[in-house]
Scaffold this motif. Sequence first.
Motif, PDB file in Angstrom:
ATOM      1  N   VAL A 283       0.877  -1.169   0.000  1.00  0.00           N
ATOM      2  CA  VAL A 283       0.000   0.000   0.000  1.00  0.00           C
ATOM      3  C   VAL A 283       0.912   1.216   0.000  1.00  0.00           C
ATOM      4  O   VAL A 283       1.111   1.879   1.010  1.00  0.00           O
ATOM      5  N   LEU A 284       1.508   1.466  -1.156  1.00  0.00           N
ATOM      6  CA  LEU A 284       2.485   2.536  -1.286  1.00  0.00           C
ATOM      7  C   LEU A 284       2.145   3.388  -2.500  1.00  0.00           C
ATOM      8  O   LEU A 284       1.667   2.876  -3.515  1.00  0.00           O
ATOM      9  N   PRO A 285       2.389   4.695  -2.428  1.00  0.00           N
ATOM     10  CA  PRO A 285       2.126   5.557  -3.585  1.00  0.00           C
ATOM     11  C   PRO A 285       2.912   5.102  -4.806  1.00  0.00           C
ATOM     12  O   PRO A 285       4.084   4.757  -4.714  1.00  0.00           O
ATOM     13  N   GLY A 286       2.254   5.054  -5.938  1.00  0.00           N
ATOM     14  CA  GLY A 286       2.914   4.692  -7.176  1.00  0.00           C
ATOM     15  C   GLY A 286       2.946   3.215  -7.475  1.00  0.00           C
ATOM     16  O   GLY A 286       3.478   2.801  -8.505  1.00  0.00           O
ATOM     17  N   VAL A 287       2.400   2.397  -6.579  1.00  0.00           N
ATOM     18  CA  VAL A 287       2.384   0.948  -6.786  1.00  0.00           C
ATOM     19  C   VAL A 287       0.978   0.515  -7.179  1.00  0.00           C
ATOM     20  O   VAL A 287       0.002   0.809  -6.475  1.00  0.00           O
ATOM     21  N   GLY A 288       0.857  -0.183  -8.292  1.00  0.00           N
ATOM     22  CA  GLY A 288      -0.439  -0.639  -8.763  1.00  0.00           C
ATOM     23  C   GLY A 288      -1.033  -1.701  -7.855  1.00  0.00           C
ATOM     24  O   GLY A 288      -0.336  -2.296  -7.028  1.00  0.00           O
ATOM     25  N   PRO A 289      -2.313  -1.973  -7.984  1.00  0.00           N
ATOM     26  CA  PRO A 289      -2.987  -2.916  -7.088  1.00  0.00           C
ATOM     27  C   PRO A 289      -2.669  -4.384  -7.370  1.00  0.00           C
ATOM     28  O   PRO A 289      -2.969  -5.243  -6.553  1.00  0.00           O
ATOM     29  N   GLN A 290      -2.076  -4.682  -8.545  1.00  0.00           N
ATOM     30  CA  GLN A 290      -1.766  -6.068  -8.882  1.00  0.00           C
ATOM     31  C   GLN A 290      -0.279  -6.245  -9.128  1.00  0.00           C
ATOM     32  O   GLN A 290       0.388  -5.365  -9.671  1.00  0.00           O
ATOM     33  N   ARG A 291       0.230  -7.406  -8.755  1.00  0.00           N
ATOM     34  CA  ARG A 291       1.653  -7.677  -8.925  1.00  0.00           C
ATOM     35  C   ARG A 291       2.031  -7.743 -10.397  1.00  0.00           C
ATOM     36  O   ARG A 291       3.012  -7.137 -10.823  1.00  0.00           O
ATOM     37  N   VAL A 292       1.286  -8.492 -11.174  1.00  0.00           N
ATOM     38  CA  VAL A 292       1.529  -8.580 -12.607  1.00  0.00           C
ATOM     39  C   VAL A 292       0.199  -8.485 -13.329  1.00  0.00           C
ATOM     40  O   VAL A 292      -0.706  -9.304 -13.098  1.00  0.00           O
ATOM     41  N   VAL A 293       0.069  -7.479 -14.183  1.00  0.00           N
ATOM     42  CA  VAL A 293      -1.116  -7.310 -15.016  1.00  0.00           C
ATOM     43  C   VAL A 293      -0.751  -7.774 -16.429  1.00  0.00           C
ATOM     44  O   VAL A 293       0.077  -7.141 -17.091  1.00  0.00           O
ATOM     45  N   PRO A 294      -1.299  -8.882 -16.903  1.00  0.00           N
ATOM     46  CA  PRO A 294      -0.913  -9.418 -18.212  1.00  0.00           C
ATOM     47  C   PRO A 294      -1.007  -8.367 -19.316  1.00  0.00           C
ATOM     48  O   PRO A 294      -2.022  -7.688 -19.474  1.00  0.00           O
ATOM     49  N   GLY A 295       0.092  -8.223 -20.069  1.00  0.00           N
ATOM     50  CA  GLY A 295       0.127  -7.284 -21.182  1.00  0.00           C
ATOM     51  C   GLY A 295       0.342  -5.844 -20.789  1.00  0.00           C
ATOM     52  O   GLY A 295       0.453  -4.970 -21.645  1.00  0.00           O
ATOM     53  N   GLY A 311      14.020   4.293  -0.736  1.00  0.00           N
ATOM     54  CA  GLY A 311      12.909   4.181   0.187  1.00  0.00           C
ATOM     55  C   GLY A 311      12.255   2.813   0.208  1.00  0.00           C
ATOM     56  O   GLY A 311      12.809   1.820  -0.252  1.00  0.00           O
ATOM     57  N   PRO A 312      11.026   2.768   0.729  1.00  0.00           N
ATOM     58  CA  PRO A 312      10.341   1.485   0.934  1.00  0.00           C
ATOM     59  C   PRO A 312       9.916   0.781  -0.352  1.00  0.00           C
ATOM     60  O   PRO A 312       9.557  -0.393  -0.325  1.00  0.00           O
ATOM     61  N   LEU A 313       9.951   1.467  -1.487  1.00  0.00           N
ATOM     62  CA  LEU A 313       9.562   0.850  -2.750  1.00  0.00           C
ATOM     63  C   LEU A 313      10.630  -0.086  -3.295  1.00  0.00           C
ATOM     64  O   LEU A 313      10.342  -0.970  -4.098  1.00  0.00           O
ATOM     65  N   GLN A 314      11.874   0.096  -2.885  1.00  0.00           N
ATOM     66  CA  GLN A 314      12.980  -0.614  -3.514  1.00  0.00           C
ATOM     67  C   GLN A 314      12.876  -2.118  -3.355  1.00  0.00           C
ATOM     68  O   GLN A 314      12.628  -2.638  -2.285  1.00  0.00           O
ATOM     69  N   MET A 315      13.107  -2.820  -4.454  1.00  0.00           N
ATOM     70  CA  MET A 315      13.231  -4.271  -4.469  1.00  0.00           C
ATOM     71  C   MET A 315      14.309  -4.672  -5.475  1.00  0.00           C
ATOM     72  O   MET A 315      14.252  -4.228  -6.613  1.00  0.00           O
TER      73      MET A 315
END
Length: 339
Positions: A283-295, A311-315
Amino acid sequence: MKQWANRVLLISGLAGLLGACTEQTPPEAPATGVAAAPACDPRQLACTGLYAPDGWATKTLAPGVRSFTPSHRLWTDGLDKSRFIYLPSGTKVNTANMDDWVFPVGTKLWKEFRWKGRRIETRLLWKQGEKRWVKTTYRWSEDESEAMELKDGETNVPGTDHHDIPSQAQCGMCHNGKRDTVLGFEAVALSGELAEGLTLRQLVQEGLLTHPPAADFRIPGNPQEQAALGYLHMNCGVSCHSSGSLAMGRTSGLRLRLDTGKLDAVEKTDTYLTSVNAASISVLPGVGPQRVVPGKSQESALLTRMGNRSGPLQMPPLGTHHVDPTGMESVRAWIDQMK
């Protein structure tokens, strides 16, 4: 000549998630079966058994030390690496669980890091007991004349592009994600045409595995799928996003490790099942609601977080300051070719 007997280094550990990083030097010569060099200082890489007693100048490997290169490799901000392993004579790796190998006591693995051709650090994993591993690193001098143990790590090593050497306490954050500590020397990584040196096929031929597989393990799918799944396996799944009890990413429900029993089809891999059309828990700004959206890679949380380095977004959350363009492109291509 001072022997290795009675030399004991300080114990530095981190309980819980990080586990214990034991630093005891055993009362015997290096496990390569070669006597220690005169006046050998256990704080020196030269005394770990990687090189022959008279091989420091030429970097000649000690008898029994083997080099290997996995098919799928961990991104470390563009540094080049060499990898070596020593398995005690007459022993085998326990591969009863093909996804979690157990190594014989006395096993050593080294990983050398180079920046623009210059050695920066060499990391050591040394199994000294059934559940006791040394995890440490050695910092090379600028002229490469010596490499001394560095317990507390170093940030932004001079002459590199912000490369950090981990402390002994930090080592477990990744390595404890495997049952027996070792990450890159495993079934999937040692399979395939890009694996070199002591590969899975070579281990089988030399009788070094207790339960040898009939063949290499092939990642399913087309070239785009294979590249992405292999990259995510090595950079995210082996250490963190797996079912390992101490793996950092286990609580997220995202599983990016390729288990050898689930390679029949892309859709059967844990990577696919836990990411495609799966809700993101971020639940972070700029992160979509799904991990992988096909296409739609631009809407996929997985790729968004891979492309962040602050920051906390880094992976991944540690071990890298720069985005891997090749890895990003492989995952992007995989997502965008989905229907």
